[in-house]
Design a protein around this motif. Structure first.
Motif: not given
Length: 163
Positions: A42-53, A70-76, A134-139
């Protein structure tokens, strides 16, 4: 003297029997267990926005690391598995080795419930090993960019003890 030894012994037993089955630092929270012949996370990241992984890596270093990304692109949310063999983006598996039970993104929060086989890309994830978060990275233009902070390592995670 006997009381001091008894207290020391009880404290030692408590440390030995405690098992790391969860992680929480900065924006990332995760907990895991072995269930139905798979590693469930079970995974949660509270600071991930669109076009981030964001990701979890299994292994001691970037030269031989199995990953769940986990990649977030176009809200998906897209979830992929692969292997990192050095500093750079992972090589994704031709066939995804993750079963996604739930993955969504709302506001700046990603929530996911996934499972991977116990033999994940040739690595027995039940064995004690280092996990990397890994907290985050850009896409950028559909490609993963370099993570923006050093991954948080948890040494000696023994998932077989998490049920």
């Amino acid at each position: 003297m006997f009381v001091q030894i008894s207290i020391l012994l009880l404290a030692t037993i408590g440390v030995v029997s405690s098992q790391t089955c969860k992680f929480s630092k900065n924006a990332v929270k995760a907990n895991w267990k072995i269930q139905n012949g798979a590693l469930q996370i079970q995974y949660q990241n509270n600071r991930i926005t669109n076009n981030q992984w964001t990701a979890i890596g299994f292994g001691p270093g970037m030269s031989n690391l199995n990953v769940i990304v986990f990649m977030v692109q176009n809200g998906q949310v897209t979830t992929r598995t692969g292997r990192a063999t050095g500093y750079g983006p992972p090589t994704f598996d031709n066939q995804n080795n993750v079963n996604v039970q739930m993955a969504n993104h709302s506001g700046s929060t990603l929530n996911a419930l996934v499972s991977v086989p116990l033999n994940f890309n040739g690595m027995n994830v039940q064995n004690c090993q280092t996990w990397n978060f890994v907290q985050s990275g850009p896409i950028n233009n559909g490609q993963m960019g370099v993570h923006t902070s050093r991954p948080d390592q948890v040494n000696n995670v023994c998932a077989s003890q998490c049920r």
